[in-house]
Scaffold this active site. Structure first.
Site, PDB file in Angstrom:
ATOM      1  N   PRO A 183      36.387  -2.839   6.857  1.00  0.00           N
ATOM      2  CA  PRO A 183      35.893  -1.930   7.901  1.00  0.00           C
ATOM      3  C   PRO A 183      34.621  -1.223   7.443  1.00  0.00           C
ATOM      4  O   PRO A 183      34.541  -0.714   6.318  1.00  0.00           O
ATOM      5  CB  PRO A 183      37.048  -0.929   8.068  1.00  0.00           C
ATOM      6  CG  PRO A 183      38.258  -1.631   7.556  1.00  0.00           C
ATOM      7  CD  PRO A 183      37.779  -2.525   6.462  1.00  0.00           C
ATOM      8  N   LYS A 207     -20.989  28.742  34.610  1.00  0.00           N
ATOM      9  CA  LYS A 207     -21.881  27.581  34.504  1.00  0.00           C
ATOM     10  C   LYS A 207     -22.815  27.583  35.704  1.00  0.00           C
ATOM     11  O   LYS A 207     -22.431  27.999  36.803  1.00  0.00           O
ATOM     12  CB  LYS A 207     -21.106  26.252  34.482  1.00  0.00           C
ATOM     13  CG  LYS A 207     -20.151  26.089  33.329  1.00  0.00           C
ATOM     14  CD  LYS A 207     -20.844  26.055  31.970  1.00  0.00           C
ATOM     15  CE  LYS A 207     -21.645  24.798  31.762  1.00  0.00           C
ATOM     16  NZ  LYS A 207     -22.206  24.728  30.392  1.00  0.00           N
ATOM     17  N   CYS A 240       8.374  17.949  29.314  1.00  0.00           N
ATOM     18  CA  CYS A 240       9.570  18.427  29.999  1.00  0.00           C
ATOM     19  C   CYS A 240       9.892  17.444  31.116  1.00  0.00           C
ATOM     20  O   CYS A 240       9.177  16.468  31.330  1.00  0.00           O
ATOM     21  CB  CYS A 240       9.353  19.834  30.560  1.00  0.00           C
ATOM     22  SG  CYS A 240       8.031  19.912  31.787  1.00  0.00           S
ATOM     23  N   HIS A 252       3.535  14.892  29.772  1.00  0.00           N
ATOM     24  CA  HIS A 252       4.567  15.913  29.928  1.00  0.00           C
ATOM     25  C   HIS A 252       5.522  15.900  28.740  1.00  0.00           C
ATOM     26  O   HIS A 252       5.797  14.856  28.165  1.00  0.00           O
ATOM     27  CB  HIS A 252       5.374  15.681  31.209  1.00  0.00           C
ATOM     28  CG  HIS A 252       4.560  15.796  32.458  1.00  0.00           C
ATOM     29  ND1 HIS A 252       3.819  14.745  32.956  1.00  0.00           N
ATOM     30  CD2 HIS A 252       4.370  16.836  33.314  1.00  0.00           C
ATOM     31  CE1 HIS A 252       3.204  15.129  34.057  1.00  0.00           C
ATOM     32  NE2 HIS A 252       3.524  16.387  34.301  1.00  0.00           N
TER      33      HIS A 252
END
Length: 875
Positions: free
Chosen positions: A577, A200, A271, A269
């Site tokens: 239950p 550039k 990670c 991010h």
């Protein structure tokens, strides 16, 4: 416009000829207003944009090609009618906006992004070009980045140089060129632009601003690929080094400006490293015959483990009636709001703010639930629920005649009554309201009637708020994707007050025919969204997946939940239950708060075990305590009490039932709510529970539809329930066990059941370790697993032995007791302390008991805790 604060902001010039006469900056300014409003409404459930025309036209005009083209760009479709309809009335011009949805386009395009955006602000490198990703490309890019995050993040400190070296046969020269500390004016760079190299030239004016404006796009593109180098001061066509005259550049200031610009670039991010963008900025001297004449700039960018944006994405939503920009992380979260799996999802894809709604295999889906609760019969207008309608019409003289008169023009559909649609929508109840009724009928938008005895000062704002909330929930929670408005209409029983549509609700707008429900299919689609609104609840799976997931109540649960609380101040709910007692207890406390205008600290939840108490406390909908704490403390502020797992309560600290009843009946004129949930099949002690005699537990409801366990686990559970009936502990009333005859068992969910006998402690440790290793390799996490033992001494032993074994075979694994159900660890606790909780995978280690009469009730408690896999390991 959705932002009503400034009337002058609404004025827009419309008509192709009129817009061509505008100056460019004014045309762009007006266009930006419309685009922001349209994008915000598309992402927020739809709505209406009201524009005040700045131009005087006696006859209707078109919108203008530049506005139309911008709207097409927004929805990535040639057909504006997919999401926009327009209408002019005098000086007002209306744009009707349907909610965005990620269902396929009519033309058959298989994918649409989850949200609308004017720009993703994500760039990629394509050869020697820098390209802005559209929403589809951005979704694919982000999805791939997320999948590769674990292996991509930390391994490329030299990847840029490697990429340059491999780029072409001249890459050696490029690498040497990058290492220079000065360049010669006019020299030819000995390598071309490429995937990792860009040239550039400096702008002749405002150099720092020029550099600041062009850098973000190139840095985003390089960082999102394999990195690269941006040379500023090299002409791209001739590859000549020209630099920038030294008089025009302050090197330190320019470098600082560049670095500050790059540090501020939004990045996301995938990670755990949370690293920053890795770059190097060098300002090189440009020499002419050995004399300094200018400067060049070189920016090296290394690949980024996540995504780098040139600026925040250009996307908006409506919050509190204001248009707000989406933050970068929120935008990415909405773009990647994908299917978490493991259960069957009810709606496929839907509006941006809608959450996945799941029902377990074998349970009724939204269509079956709609057919049971809100059926639409051809040629018939049904009033439902009948029992509530009878009660309302008998208590309120003239109500039947008023309703019949209002709905006389309609002949097909359903009229759904409620004591308070506000409470149904988790809003505060208004005491003056007799009832509300939602009419879903053919050839009309939905109409929400609010019936009051006489006129009320704030009735308009109240009713329009309910109608708007219902409309938003039908779209953003229920997933309805058609054009939708909910008309609000007030009815008064007082003959002096006339019925009226509410202008504030938007009812005064003459909506296009697309807002009218045309047939039974469209009515049923709307009612299926209503099922999700009324029966949906935040799934316990949400905490495990880290995203919002909804489940649906069963018809049986909903029928109990929708009862008039004022008619059931005290209620005993017996549930088998896995029938969803704790879920229903949570929903009831939310309803109490809205119907009685309560704060969370005025509602008390009592259970026996600390882990369940902590689990409910984290919901922040009530004050939660154990029975022991309840008996030791004073609760002057409490008005309403919900008791869970009451079969395991004891009287060792006093008469808890009498104390709870006294508290809720302090106000004789308006007693509080006392609902008690219990399951005698899961009794885990031989003492008196303190519950009233079975004959005195009135009124009483039953939950007999078992919804938690996979088929194999449910079959084992049935056998253990039969064993309890054959030999019940002496403190269980035999009549309470007869409800098993009414049990419904949903089938269709495959699971795992392993019962191993005659194992040594060492073999049990090896078995659990090996199974966990296999589970983690298949994608399960520690949050899915619970190891349940009999005693505290067993807990200490197995925690030590399992940790020792797993550290040899598996990645680092943590154990914790059930007090923290949300942590990323395997739960290791006793069967008794895990009562009322659940996990996908449960290992039950030698569930022995001192009292042999309790063996089968303890086994019932253990078995019912497992959703998908159950391993029972006996010594």
């Amino acid at each position: 416009m959705p932002d009503p604060r400034a009337t002058e902001q609404r004025k827009i010039t419309l008509g192709e000829g009129n817009r061509k006469k505008l100056q460019k900056f004014q045309r762009e300014q007006e266009k930006a207003k419309v685009i922001k409003a349209a994008c915000a409404l598309l992402n927020s459930g739809g709505g209406v944009i009201q524009l005040e025309m700045a131009n005087d036209n006696k006859y209707p005009v078109e919108m203008g090609l530049d506005l139309e083209e911008s709207l097409r760009t927004l929805i990535q479709s040639l057909n504006l009618q997919d999401f926009f309809m327009t209408k002019q009335e005098g000086k007002c011009y209306y744009i009707f906006v349907k909610s965005w949805s990620s269902d396929p386009f009519p033309e058959g395009i298989s994918f649409k992004p989850r949200i609308c955006s004017l720009s993703s602000s994500l760039y990629c490198r394509s050869g020697t070009s820098v390209l802005l990703m559209d929403s589809r490309q951005a979704f694919s890019f982000l999805k791939n980045k997320k999948m590769k995050a674990k292996t991509f993040g930390q391994e490329h400190p030299a990847k840029v140089v490697k990429a340059i070296r491999q780029d072409s046969c001249n890459s050696h020269f490029a690498y040497q060129f990058f290492q220079k500390d000065h360049l010669e004016y006019g020299e030819i760079v000995p390598f071309p632009e490429s995937q990792v190299i860009e040239f550039k030239q400096f702008s002749t004016k405002h150099i720092q601003e020029y550099v600041k404006n062009i850098i973000p796009e190139y840095v985003s593109a390089f960082a999102n690929a394999e990195g690269g180098i941006l040379f500023i001061g090299v002409e791209d066509k001739t590859k000549k080094v020209l630099g920038c005259a030294k008089e025009k550049v302050d090197c330190d200031s320019l470098k600082k400006k560049i670095e500050n610009t790059l540090y501020k670039l939004p990045c996301v991010h995938f990670c755990q490293s949370q690293c920053q963008i890795d770059f190097t900025v060098k300002i090189l001297d440009v020499l002419a015959k050995g004399e300094l004449c200018g400067y060049a700039c070189v920016i090296e960018v290394k690949p980024f483990c996540g995504a780098v944006f040139s600026e925040a994405p250009k996307s908006w939503i409506v919050k509190d009636k204001l248009i707000c920009s989406l933050a970068t992380q929120d935008w990415v979260n909405m773009m990647l709001d994908t299917d978490p799996g493991k259960m069957e999802k009810t709606p496929s894809l839907g509006p941006p703010l809608s959450r996945p709604v799941y029902s377990k295999k074998g349970l009724e889906h939204k269509k079956a639930l709609q057919q049971k609760l809100f059926p639409v019969l051809p040629g018939h207008l049904k009033y439902t629920p009948k029992s509530l309608w009878r009660e309302l019409s008998s208590q309120n003289e003239g109500l039947e005649e008023l309703i019949d008169k209002e709905i006389f023009p309609f002949s097909q559909g359903i009229l759904i009554f409620s004591r308070s649609w506000a409470v149904d929508l988790s809003l505060k109840e208004k005491q003056a309201v007799i009832c509300d009724a939602l009419l879903v009928t053919e050839n009309s938008p939905p109409i929400l009637y609010t019936i009051l005895r006489e006129q009320d000062a704030d009735e308009r704002s109240y009713c329009t708020h309910i109608a708007l909330t219902l409309k938003q929930k039908l779209v953003n929670m229920g997933g309805y994707t058609g054009y939708l408005c909910v008309m609000a209409k007030i009815l008064h029983l007082s003959p002096e007050s006339n019925s009226e549509f509410l202008e504030d609700s938007g009812s005064w707008i003459d909506y296009p025919s697309s807002y009218y429900l045309a047939n039974i299919q469209q009515m049923e689609a709307l009612l299926q969204s209503l099922v999700i609104v009324l029966l949906g609840f935040r799934s316990f799976l949400s905490d495990q997946l880290g995203c919002e997931v909804l489940n649906l109540l069963t018809v049986q649960q909903y029928q109990i939940f929708s009862n008039n609380l004022r008619n059931y101040r005290e209620l005993f709910i017996h549930g088998l239950p896995g029938s969803g007692k704790t879920v229903l207890a949570i929903k009831i406390m939310e309803k109490i708060r809205n119907e009685f205008h309560c704060e969370a600290d005025e509602i008390l939840y009592i259970c026996e075990n600390q882990p369940l108490k902590n689990f409910i406390s984290n919901k922040k909908i009530c004050r939660a305590v154990t029975r022991k704490t309840f008996m030791k403390s004073d609760f002057q502020k409490i008005q309403h009490i919900v008791i869970d797992e009451a079969q395991n309560f004891r009287t060792e600290d006093g008469d808890w039932y009498e104390k709870a009843k006294t508290i809720t009946q302090r106000d004789k004129d308006c007693p509080g709510i006392l609902w008690i949930f219990l399951d005698y099949f899961q009794t885990n002690h031989m003492e008196s529970s303190g519950l009233p005699a079975l004959s005195a537990q009135y009124p009483r409801k039953r939950l007999t539809k078992v919804v938690r366990n996979a088929d194999q686990i449910a079959e084992y559970l049935k056998k253990e329930l039969q064993e309890v009936i054959k030999n019940p502990p002496p403190n269980i009333p035999r009549g309470s066990l007869q409800m098993l005859l009414e049990a419904e068992w949903d089938q269709g969910v495959l699971g795992t059941l392993n019962v191993k006998k005659n194992l040594t402690s060492s073999q049990i440790v090896t078995y659990v370790t090996d199974e966990c290793k296999l589970l983690f390799e298949k994608g399960y996490s520690s949050k899915d697993v619970a190891v349940l033992v009999s005693t505290m001494s067993d807990m200490d032993f197995y925690r030590l032995e399992l940790l020792r074994a797993m550290r040899k075979k598996i990645r680092v694994v943590q154990f914790a007791d059930a007090n923290d159900m949300s942590g990323d660890h395997i739960v290791l606790d006793s069967v008794r302390r895990f009562s009322g909780l659940e996990r996908n995978i449960v290992f039950g280690i030698h569930p022995k008991t001192v009292d042999s009469a309790l063996l089968h009730t303890i086994l019932v408690c253990l078995v019912s805790r497992a959703n998908q896999q159950l391993h029972i390991l006996w010594h």
